[in-house]
Write an enzyme that holds these catalytic residues in place. Structure first.
Site, PDB file in Angstrom:
ATOM      1  N   SER A   1      -5.818  -3.221   2.954  1.00  0.00           N
ATOM      2  CA  SER A   1      -4.750  -2.275   2.656  1.00  0.00           C
ATOM      3  C   SER A   1      -5.311  -0.858   2.576  1.00  0.00           C
ATOM      4  O   SER A   1      -6.323  -0.609   1.923  1.00  0.00           O
ATOM      5  CB  SER A   1      -4.081  -2.645   1.328  1.00  0.00           C
ATOM      6  OG  SER A   1      -3.038  -1.744   1.031  1.00  0.00           O
ATOM      7  N   GLY A   2      -4.645   0.077   3.269  1.00  0.00           N
ATOM      8  CA  GLY A   2      -5.084   1.462   3.263  1.00  0.00           C
ATOM      9  C   GLY A   2      -6.038   1.815   4.386  1.00  0.00           C
ATOM     10  O   GLY A   2      -6.503   2.955   4.473  1.00  0.00           O
TER      11      GLY A   2
ATOM     12  N   THR B   1      -1.024   0.680  10.055  1.00  0.00           N
ATOM     13  CA  THR B   1       0.319   1.096  10.450  1.00  0.00           C
ATOM     14  C   THR B   1       0.287   2.424  11.200  1.00  0.00           C
ATOM     15  O   THR B   1       1.003   2.611  12.188  1.00  0.00           O
ATOM     16  CB  THR B   1       1.219   1.213   9.207  1.00  0.00           C
ATOM     17  OG1 THR B   1       1.299  -0.070   8.573  1.00  0.00           O
ATOM     18  CG2 THR B   1       2.619   1.660   9.574  1.00  0.00           C
TER      19      THR B   1
ATOM     20  N   ASN C   1      -2.982   2.351  -1.847  1.00  0.00           N
ATOM     21  CA  ASN C   1      -2.397   2.973  -0.656  1.00  0.00           C
ATOM     22  C   ASN C   1      -1.026   3.547  -0.997  1.00  0.00           C
ATOM     23  O   ASN C   1      -0.168   2.836  -1.523  1.00  0.00           O
ATOM     24  CB  ASN C   1      -2.285   1.920   0.455  1.00  0.00           C
ATOM     25  CG  ASN C   1      -1.831   2.513   1.769  1.00  0.00           C
ATOM     26  OD1 ASN C   1      -1.559   3.701   1.877  1.00  0.00           O
ATOM     27  ND2 ASN C   1      -1.745   1.674   2.783  1.00  0.00           N
TER      28      ASN C   1
ATOM     29  N   SER D   1       1.804   1.794   1.786  1.00  0.00           N
ATOM     30  CA  SER D   1       1.350   0.471   2.198  1.00  0.00           C
ATOM     31  C   SER D   1       2.507  -0.338   2.790  1.00  0.00           C
ATOM     32  O   SER D   1       3.591  -0.429   2.202  1.00  0.00           O
ATOM     33  CB  SER D   1       0.768  -0.278   0.992  1.00  0.00           C
ATOM     34  OG  SER D   1       0.386  -1.589   1.353  1.00  0.00           O
ATOM     35  N   SER D   2       2.280  -0.928   3.957  1.00  0.00           N
ATOM     36  CA  SER D   2       3.284  -1.819   4.554  1.00  0.00           C
ATOM     37  C   SER D   2       3.312  -3.116   3.753  1.00  0.00           C
ATOM     38  O   SER D   2       2.320  -3.832   3.702  1.00  0.00           O
ATOM     39  CB  SER D   2       2.940  -2.117   6.021  1.00  0.00           C
ATOM     40  OG  SER D   2       2.964  -0.954   6.795  1.00  0.00           O
TER      41      SER D   2
ATOM     42  N   GLY E   1      -1.803  -5.573   4.800  1.00  0.00           N
ATOM     43  CA  GLY E   1      -3.220  -5.581   4.449  1.00  0.00           C
ATOM     44  C   GLY E   1      -3.577  -6.525   3.318  1.00  0.00           C
ATOM     45  O   GLY E   1      -2.780  -6.790   2.422  1.00  0.00           O
TER      46      GLY E   1
ATOM     47  N   GLU F   1      -4.940  -7.490  -0.080  1.00  0.00           N
ATOM     48  CA  GLU F   1      -4.966  -6.715  -1.316  1.00  0.00           C
ATOM     49  C   GLU F   1      -4.903  -7.661  -2.504  1.00  0.00           C
ATOM     50  O   GLU F   1      -4.262  -8.720  -2.442  1.00  0.00           O
ATOM     51  CB  GLU F   1      -3.796  -5.727  -1.344  1.00  0.00           C
ATOM     52  CG  GLU F   1      -3.930  -4.663  -2.398  1.00  0.00           C
ATOM     53  CD  GLU F   1      -3.103  -3.421  -2.068  1.00  0.00           C
ATOM     54  OE1 GLU F   1      -3.079  -2.511  -2.911  1.00  0.00           O
ATOM     55  OE2 GLU F   1      -2.498  -3.352  -0.988  1.00  0.00           O
TER      56      GLU F   1
END
Length: 554
Positions: free
Chosen positions: A178-179, A183, A239, A242-243, A465, A467
């Site tokens: 993540s981050g 994306t 993030n 974050s998606s 991501g 996480e």
């Protein structure tokens, strides 16, 4: 591409390699016998070998200190001519320390893209770089990867040309924690394909008007991202954008290589984020955009209250650096218009968003020694039902006394306060998930071009991501599990098959099984008595609790 071609904008892509060809620096490197040794602070630190003592080396650090290091912990350093190399496969000494140092050296010089053989490694700069303009896009069109600096455009163009030449579908995988910037790079892939696959007439019009192709498929494809980010992205601890879902974007092309349509598949939406968030985190962006960006007339129509009055917004108004929710709401409305959504459709979407928030503000009570919960004040329920277009009496009856089928008859079951609150949360999560899926379906309807038959496609996989939160939802477990499975598939496809190719070519190579590292974790989750099997089993028991589930795990 020569270094002299780099201008002010391209300093983030190319590096002057003449500065690394100094013979004096090469001689100095050889005389010092430089190596890498482990460092708690930096991971690896440079040192020079002073003395060889059987299994150990005496090395001198940059601060002048001499220490004793085991030979197994020492990794060779590459000559100066390999500094900031574009493809790490070219390194003479290919080890962990050299790879990390090259990535770090390039990153600190503003070079975020680096090749590693077949892969493109990207390090998130956490700022906007001027390397995604149409001028840069033109630089990568039709060029081989070794002819231009590392860039996501080069990877995308390679996939596009392979699709046209080989007549085979292609896929691009964006993976990382993540981050990491998955994306953002996915958006750049779509941006490049929309530009490269546009007709010359459309591209010329874009140059003249300095804008995308208003109302055309290419522009709609780009405008799908703001909508998906508003309803599927959120601020997490790691993030700010974050998606919280995964997506597979399938872009279809006709036989000439022009865009013929697109389709988006979504999965694993973290719907638990709708009802609660960890401290300093946010729920999905659209809630804050609507509450802060809507005008008074829209707020009145949607029965919206102050942002800090909603229980489902656990931390209230959480500002995010670099994100203006008011401006993002305008961008969301513009995207909806570009996608062809009518005023009624947009109002329907915002009513559902407002209704989801109302679920958390209903207050239920329960009298002592009674199993039946009550709703003393139904004003919030009236708001919710007005937004949803349903009767408040039927809604409250369904929550407080749900109708169950017993044999051939139907009976109304009494619900405790805890059961009713749980049912409300489940309804809110299900309602938002239905809305998100409807949004994806609506986007696909706009991107569908049935009059053009797609000949080939390029797929872009942007997975949520990996996480680990303080409180992890079931959706996050599924996301992390998917990441493990995907990484195993990635390792097998790219490493195992490549090593088999070495064997066929007669190259002397010791086989390395990269998939074994992930298998124990995957087995823990998916095997017969794994986490998923135990969750399924607990769901069959009416009296199951979190405690009983944890006891089975141990």
């Amino acid at each position: 591409m020569s270094s002299s071609a780099a201008d002010a904008d391209l300093r983030y892509l190319v590096v002057d390699r003449t500065q690394f060809s100094d013979a004096a620096a090469q001689a100095e490197w050889s005389s010092k016998k430089l190596v890498w040794i482990p460092s708690e602070k930096d991971g690896f630190a440079p040192a020079s070998i002073q003395e060889d003592r059987q299994d150990d080396y005496v090395v001198k650090l940059e601060n002048g200190q001499n220490i004793l290091v085991n030979k197994d912990d020492v990794q060779r350093m590459n000559p100066p001519k390999f500094s900031k190399v574009e493809d790490m496969a070219e390194l003479t000494c290919l080890n962990e320390a050299s790879v990390l140092h090259n990535l770090k050296d390039r990153y600190y010089s503003g070079l975020i893209y680096t090749y590693s053989g077949l892969f493109c490694v990207v390090i998130n700069p956490y700022k906007r770089l001027p390397i995604y303009s149409e001028k840069v896009s033109d630089m990568y069109r039709g060029r081989k990867t070794h002819e231009v600096p590392p860039h996501v455009f080069a990877i995308t163009d390679c996939a596009y040309r392979s699709m046209l030449q080989d007549r085979e579908d292609q896929s691009i995988l964006c993976t990382g924690e993540s981050g990491a910037g998955k994306t953002e790079n996915t958006k750049k892939v779509i941006q490049y394909l929309a530009y490269a696959a546009a007709s010359p007439k459309q591209r010329a019009a874009s140059h003249q008007h300095k804008s995308s192709f208003e109302g055309e498929l290419e522009n709609q494809l780009l405008q799908a991202n703001p909508m998906l980010e508003s309803f599927g992205n959120a601020k997490t601890i790691k993030n700010d954008n974050s998606s919280r879902f995964g997506k597979f974007v399938r872009i279809n092309f006709d036989v000439s290589g022009f865009l013929a349509g697109a389709n988006i598949e979504s999965y694993l939406l973290e719907k638990a984020r709708v009802i609660r968030q960890a401290q300093e985190e946010r729920t999905f962006h659209v809630f804050y955009q609507l509450l802060k960006g809507a005008d008074n007339q829209l707020k009145s129509a949607l029965l919206l209250d102050d942002i800090n009055s909603y229980q489902y917004l656990s931390s209230g108004d959480v500002p995010v650096a670099g994100i203006q929710d008011e401006e993002e709401f305008k961008a969301l409305q513009q995207s909806m218009q570009v996608m062809g959504m009518s005023e009624d459709e947009r109002m329907f979407v915002f009513k559902v968003v407002s209704a989801v928030l109302q679920f958390g503000n209903m207050k239920f009570t329960q009298e002592p020694r009674q199993d039946q919960a009550t709703l003393p004040d139904d004003r919030i329920a009236q708001k919710l039902c007005h937004l949803a277009g349903i009767q408040v009496s039927e809604f409250t009856k369904g929550l407080l006394k749900p109708r169950l089928k017993v044999g051939r008859d139907f009976v109304n079951k009494a619900q405790t306060k805890e059961q009713v609150e749980f049912a409300g949360e489940a309804l809110a999560k299900a309602l938002y998930e239905k809305l998100f899926k409807w949004m994806v379906s609506r986007i696909n309807k706009s991107l569908d071009r049935t009059r053009k038959q797609g000949h080939s496609f390029i797929g872009i996989l942007d997975i949520a991501g990996f996480e680990i939160f303080k409180m992890n939802s079931f959706e996050q477990l599924c996301i992390n599990y998917t990441n493990e499975k995907l990484q195993q598939l990635f390792n097998h496809t790219m490493f195992v098959i490549e090593q088999e190719e070495y064997k066929r070519e007669g190259i002397d190579w010791k086989f390395i099984d990269f998939g074994l590292d992930l298998q124990p974790c995957i087995d823990l989750i998916e095997k017969n008595l794994g986490v998923f099997a135990l969750v399924d089993e607990e769901c069959l028991f009416p009296k199951a609790t979190d405690k009983s589930f944890v006891e089975k795990l141990y």
